[in-house]
Scaffold this active site. Sequence first.
Site, mmCIF file in Angstrom:
data_model
loop_
_atom_site.group_PDB
_atom_site.id
_atom_site.type_symbol
_atom_site.label_atom_id
_atom_site.label_comp_id
_atom_site.label_asym_id
_atom_site.label_seq_id
_atom_site.Cartn_x
_atom_site.Cartn_y
_atom_site.Cartn_z
ATOM 1 N N ASP A 18 0.865 -1.180 0.000
ATOM 2 C CA ASP A 18 0.000 0.000 0.000
ATOM 3 C C ASP A 18 0.903 1.232 0.000
ATOM 4 O O ASP A 18 1.823 1.333 0.816
ATOM 5 C CB ASP A 18 -0.882 -0.012 1.250
ATOM 6 N N LEU A 73 1.391 6.411 -9.863
ATOM 7 C CA LEU A 73 0.043 6.403 -10.423
ATOM 8 C C LEU A 73 -1.010 6.008 -9.394
ATOM 9 O O LEU A 73 -2.206 6.224 -9.634
ATOM 10 C CB LEU A 73 -0.045 5.407 -11.585
ATOM 11 N N GLY A 86 -3.638 5.357 -6.347
ATOM 12 C CA GLY A 86 -4.588 6.201 -5.643
ATOM 13 C C GLY A 86 -5.998 5.959 -6.144
ATOM 14 O O GLY A 86 -6.220 5.172 -7.071
ATOM 15 N N ASN A 103 -5.627 17.178 -15.272
ATOM 16 C CA ASN A 103 -6.273 18.440 -15.624
ATOM 17 C C ASN A 103 -7.217 18.906 -14.516
ATOM 18 O O ASN A 103 -7.534 20.099 -14.413
ATOM 19 C CB ASN A 103 -7.044 18.305 -16.937
ATOM 20 N N TYR A 147 -10.703 15.136 -5.622
ATOM 21 C CA TYR A 147 -9.689 14.482 -6.454
ATOM 22 C C TYR A 147 -8.732 15.529 -7.024
ATOM 23 O O TYR A 147 -7.500 15.343 -7.015
ATOM 24 C CB TYR A 147 -10.391 13.731 -7.583
ATOM 25 N N LYS A 200 -4.567 16.356 -6.504
ATOM 26 C CA LYS A 200 -3.584 16.568 -7.568
ATOM 27 C C LYS A 200 -2.836 17.887 -7.348
ATOM 28 O O LYS A 200 -1.627 17.970 -7.628
ATOM 29 C CB LYS A 200 -4.272 16.556 -8.928
ATOM 30 N N SER A 243 -7.270 12.652 -20.873
ATOM 31 C CA SER A 243 -8.117 11.455 -20.917
ATOM 32 C C SER A 243 -7.296 10.301 -21.483
ATOM 33 O O SER A 243 -7.167 10.166 -22.706
ATOM 34 C CB SER A 243 -9.345 11.712 -21.800
ATOM 35 N N ARG A 285 -15.672 15.604 -26.272
ATOM 36 C CA ARG A 285 -14.705 16.323 -25.441
ATOM 37 C C ARG A 285 -13.314 15.703 -25.549
ATOM 38 O O ARG A 285 -12.307 16.409 -25.604
ATOM 39 C CB ARG A 285 -15.172 16.319 -23.993
#
Length: 276
Positions: A49, A69, A71, A110, A137, A141, A166, A175
């Site tokens: 972990d 990466l 999370g 983003n 979230y 970041k 994305s 989008r």
Amino acid sequence: MSSVLVTGAAGRIGTVLRGGLPERGWAVRCLDVVPVPDERPGEEQVVADVTDLAAMADAMDGVDAVVHLAGVVGESTWPAISHANIEGTYCVVEAARRAGVRRVVLASSNHATGFTPRPTAGPLREVDAPPRPDTYYGVAKVTMEALGSLYADRYGMDVVCLRIGSAFPEPTTVRMLATWLSPADTVSLVDAALRAPDPGFAVVWGVSANTRNWWDLSAARALGYDPQDDAEVYAEALLEAEGEPDPADPVHARVGGQYTLPDFDAENVEAAGGRL
């Protein structure tokens, strides 16, 4: 051969990197809270972990770099985000410092600047998109980038934060014609962030060479990133299904897209069981 620890290796981006980084000359040590399926030749595996600092220090032993990466992916409750994403990032960068690992690549998003308006005159540079998170979230970041900055300035580590758009096999919405990061370009971007000479602290957008890009890739290209893919090859089918985007729609008017909508208010996240 240089070695890299990839946290969250069982996830979507981690799986892409497990396949692509060895082709770029990296020996990959995979870390996740679950065993990584389909172990590949030459691959190391660690089940741990990222919020366990001692376990992370052990996992760092002998590697040259780390790509973080792990999370909660997407919005969740504050306890879940603060534990896995914020505490987890601290443990990763602190364990790297203690182990003498000088290169850290952090998967930002983003959503760290999600309430920033979409640019109307030219692509958006990182410097013109300061922290403006759209969710818990996104707050995580922002914290990730702040921790990266601290460890670069205080301890002289090289920390590259990738504000990923994305990252999917192919764009699935109109989008994403602007925000898509292809699997091949994901590998190229991470490899560039790992190899760039003396980047210090850097924040760069993580998208492919999309015709409709909202984001300026100059900073990423300066690291050596050379994206090859363009979401435009999917445009005809997506536009036929969804129609042309409405610039006034928050999904298309803000960097964070749907994450800025009321659906992501805290009470709605809790009602959805803590996962959106």
